[in-house]
Design a protein around this motif. Structure first.
Motif, short mmCIF file in Angstrom:
data_model
loop_
_atom_site.label_atom_id
_atom_site.label_comp_id
_atom_site.label_asym_id
_atom_site.label_seq_id
_atom_site.Cartn_x
_atom_site.Cartn_y
_atom_site.Cartn_z
N LEU A 1 -3.99 9.41 1.66
CA LEU A 1 -3.62 9.36 3.08
C LEU A 1 -3.20 7.95 3.48
O LEU A 1 -3.99 7.01 3.36
N ASP A 2 -1.99 7.81 3.94
CA ASP A 2 -1.49 6.50 4.34
C ASP A 2 -1.70 6.31 5.84
O ASP A 2 -1.02 6.94 6.65
N GLU A 3 -2.63 5.49 6.18
CA GLU A 3 -2.99 5.19 7.57
C GLU A 3 -3.12 6.43 8.45
O GLU A 3 -2.44 6.57 9.46
N PRO A 4 -4.04 7.30 8.08
CA PRO A 4 -4.18 8.55 8.84
C PRO A 4 -4.76 8.32 10.24
O PRO A 4 -4.63 9.18 11.10
N LYS B 1 0.83 -1.21 0.00
CA LYS B 1 0.00 0.00 0.00
C LYS B 1 0.87 1.26 0.00
O LYS B 1 0.69 2.14 -0.83
N SER B 2 1.79 1.32 0.95
CA SER B 2 2.63 2.53 1.05
C SER B 2 3.48 2.70 -0.20
O SER B 2 3.66 3.82 -0.70
N THR B 3 3.99 1.60 -0.72
CA THR B 3 4.81 1.66 -1.93
C THR B 3 3.99 2.21 -3.09
O THR B 3 4.44 3.06 -3.85
MG LIG Z 1 2.37 1.10 4.86
#
Ligand SMILES: [Mg+2]
Ligand SMILES: Nc1ncnc2c1ncn2[C@@H]1O[C@H](COP(=O)(O)OP(=O)(O)OP(=O)(O)O)[C@@H](O)[C@H]1O
Lengths: 249, 321
Positions: free
Chosen positions: B166-169, B55-57
């Motif tokens: 938004l990454d894991e806000p 996901k983050s990538t």
């Molecule tokens: Mg991540």
């Protein structure tokens, strides 16, 4: 994207972190203060020495001042990597050349401003204190020496910013630069066979441009010495760009 | 939030985020493996996957931070790097909005705002919006995770962007903060913005997202609306075990109920409740050995879906090899 806006942003980054904002004023103060202290206290006694150089003695504090300039440069670039804000920065300014160029330009411009103040202040304070043993601005080599003193800060800063961009870490950069400039350079200069090499190290080459009483053993003229430092700076800046251009942030 | 800009959200409009054939390999490890999906304006899209799913990538590639090995991402039809002043188009939160600990919250935002010619007044506006106005002049180093997360959200909002990534806000926010963010993001989507939010918590997404994109080991596992996903997987049913399953089944089916036989010989009855099944059984005169309500949570469905692609599995204690 607007170049001015990115420069303004980089300036905001520098002025908003206390350690970074105070580094260059501190470097200037060290250079002027130590120069004044040394010329004021031992200037007259030193003037009898065979190869006495009143200008070089005035810049005695350069050794200490440039530690602070190096720290400034390493922090300006290294902070981005150490805090992870490089991602925020590149998401804000995706044109990496613009980002890198603006960062180096801002750091170099501030270092130049500090260098001009520091070099002029040092020259006039120290030569004043040396009195009859000192030289006047305009005497042979003095204009070049004061100019070189002012340029030494930004050239050193650009070199260190480039190296930090290559290593992408404050710790690695300081761990590389401090031993190289404080151990390798003085030690090489003492080893007969390697003395010739030491002349081409960036700090030695740059500092030679501050002398008025020239060393007959020098393989180049003072101006060439400053150019050698400039080449180091340009190479490091280019190296930093090659790393930033391609790598994932 | 002032928003006098027009947002287009019609069918056939350019998707807010268009990911196609995206691949990312680190060395010989492929962590994103041919992802293709689109994120539309006007809805909250949940981006789900277990730890290490990519996901983050994927989000970093959306922002041009990581270079794709193959494929591309377009934001409103353009590559991120070609957006001009990107904060005005896309707001992003990554790594709890990494900031220099020695900088004040306000200065941190100001550095970003300057580069994209966003006025300083907007910095104060977003700090107000995320409830951080009172700590604007405090150094980020002293902030709790929740405060840094809010600062990161403020940063994402700076340019009044049409697309939010938004990454894991939700990480590090307290229950009040989570509720606030949920409403806030829904409002932003309702204004016609595209909101993409990653998480590994299905329960959180069930409350927030209109659409789901589920990935596992870098591959797309599902791209559905939340409603479809819930209807498909959030099945509630009655489990009944009786001495005469065949007769009971026939009785239940006569009442037009859908019945499935489970592996252990019990029956699973859909679209009804325990009381009714109990009544039918007693009417039929069969003795009931077990009668219970079973609900597959969406979390279970998500776990089942990603079971094959979970990379980091905790071994139960005592079974460590
Ligand atoms: Mg991540
Ligand atoms: N720079 C990198 N070099 C090598 N491997 C990487 C790099 N960045 C990520 N990875 C690997 O890629 C995979 C996907 O990581 P990613 O952070 O995208 O997952 P994620 O879905 O965000 O997980 P999480 O839910 O834990 O945040 C992981 O296996 C990770 O180890």
């Amino acid at each position: 994207m607007s170049v001015n806006a990115v420069l303004y942003s980089e300036w905001t980054k520098i002025r908003s972190v206390r350690s970074v904002a105070w580094a260059l004023p501190l470097a200037a103060a060290l250079l002027i203060g130590i120069g004044a202290g040394v010329t004021g206290s031992v200037g007259a006694a030193e003037s009898d020495a065979k190869n006495f150089d009143p200008v070089q003695l005035g810049y005695y504090g350069l050794f200490f001042a440039h530690v602070v300039v190096i720290a400034f440069a390493v922090l300006v670039v290294g902070n981005e990597y150490n805090t992870g804000s490089i991602r925020t920065s590149l998401a804000t300014v995706p044109r990496r050349g613009l980002f890198y160029g603006a960062k180096l330009t801002t750091g170099a411009a501030l270092a130049l401003a500090a260098g001009v103040v520091a070099s002029a202040g040092t020259f006039f304070a120290s030569q004043n204190l040396l009195g009859e043993h000192g030289v006047a601005f305009g005497d042979e080599g003095t204009v070049r020496a004061v100019t070189a003193g002012a340029l030494y800060f930004p050239l050193m800063a650009v070199m260190c910013m480039g190296i930090t961009a290559m290593l992408r870490s404050q710790m690695l950069s300081m761990g590389f630069l401090v031993p190289v400039l404080f151990l390798v350079s003085p030690v090489l200069a003492e080893i007969p066979g390697l003395r010739a090499v030491a002349w081409y190290l960036p700090d030695r080459a740059g500092q030679y441009a501050l002398r008025v009483n020239l060393d007959p053993a020098a393989p180049y003229s003072p101006v060439v010495g400053l150019l050698i430092l400039a080449i180091w700076a340009a190479a490091a800046a280019a190296g930093g760009w090659l790393v930033l251009r391609k790598r994932d942030a | 939030m002032k928003s006098d800009r027009e947002f287009t959200n019609g069918a056939g409009a350019t998707p807010a985020i268009d990911v196609s054939g995206l691949v990312k390999a680190y060395g010989n490890k492929t962590v994103v493996n041919g992802l293709t999906f689109q994120v539309q304006a006007g809805v909250v899209t949940g981006f789900l996957g277990p730890n290490g799913a990519g996901k983050s990538t994927t989000m970093r590639m959306m922002l041009g931070l990581d270079r794709p090995t193959d494929g591309r991402v377009l934001i409103s039809g353009r590559a991120y790097g070609e957006l001009g002043e990107p904060l005005r188009h896309v707001g992003a939160l990554l790594d709890a909005g990494a900031a220099h600990p020695g900088r004040t919250a306000r200065d941190h935002l100001l550095c970003m705002a300057r580069a994209n010619r966003i006025p300083a007044s907007r910095v104060d506006e977003v700090l107000e919006q995320v409830g951080m106005a009172t700590v604007a002049k405090r150094r980020v180093g002293g902030f709790s995770l929740g405060m840094r997360q809010r600062l990161g959200i403020a940063a994402a909002l700076l340019g009044d962007p049409r697309v939010l990534i938004l990454d894991e806000p939700v990480n590090g926010l307290d229950p009040e903060g989570i509720r606030w963010l949920r409403h806030f993001l829904k409002d932003l989507a309702a204004e016609g913005r595209a909101v993409l939010i990653s998480s590994h918590l299905m329960t959180e997404m069930a409350l927030l997202a209109d659409r789901l994109i589920v990935i596992g080991k870098g591959s797309l596992l599902a791209d559905v609306s939340m409603a479809e996903f819930a209807a498909e997987h959030g099945r509630s049913r009655v489990r009944v075990r009786s001495t005469e399953p065949v007769r009971l089944r026939a009785a239940l089916e006569r009442k037009k109920l859908r019945v499935e036989a489970a592996a252990d010989g019990s029956l699973e009855v859909y679209g009804t409740d325990v009381v009714e099944v109990g009544r039918i059984a007693s009417h039929e005169g069969t003795s009931v050995l077990e009668l219970s309500h079973v609900e597959d949570s969406l979390e279970d469905a998500f776990m089942r879906m990603t079971a094959d692609s979970v990379e980091y599995v905790a071994r139960p204690l005592g079974k460590v090899a």
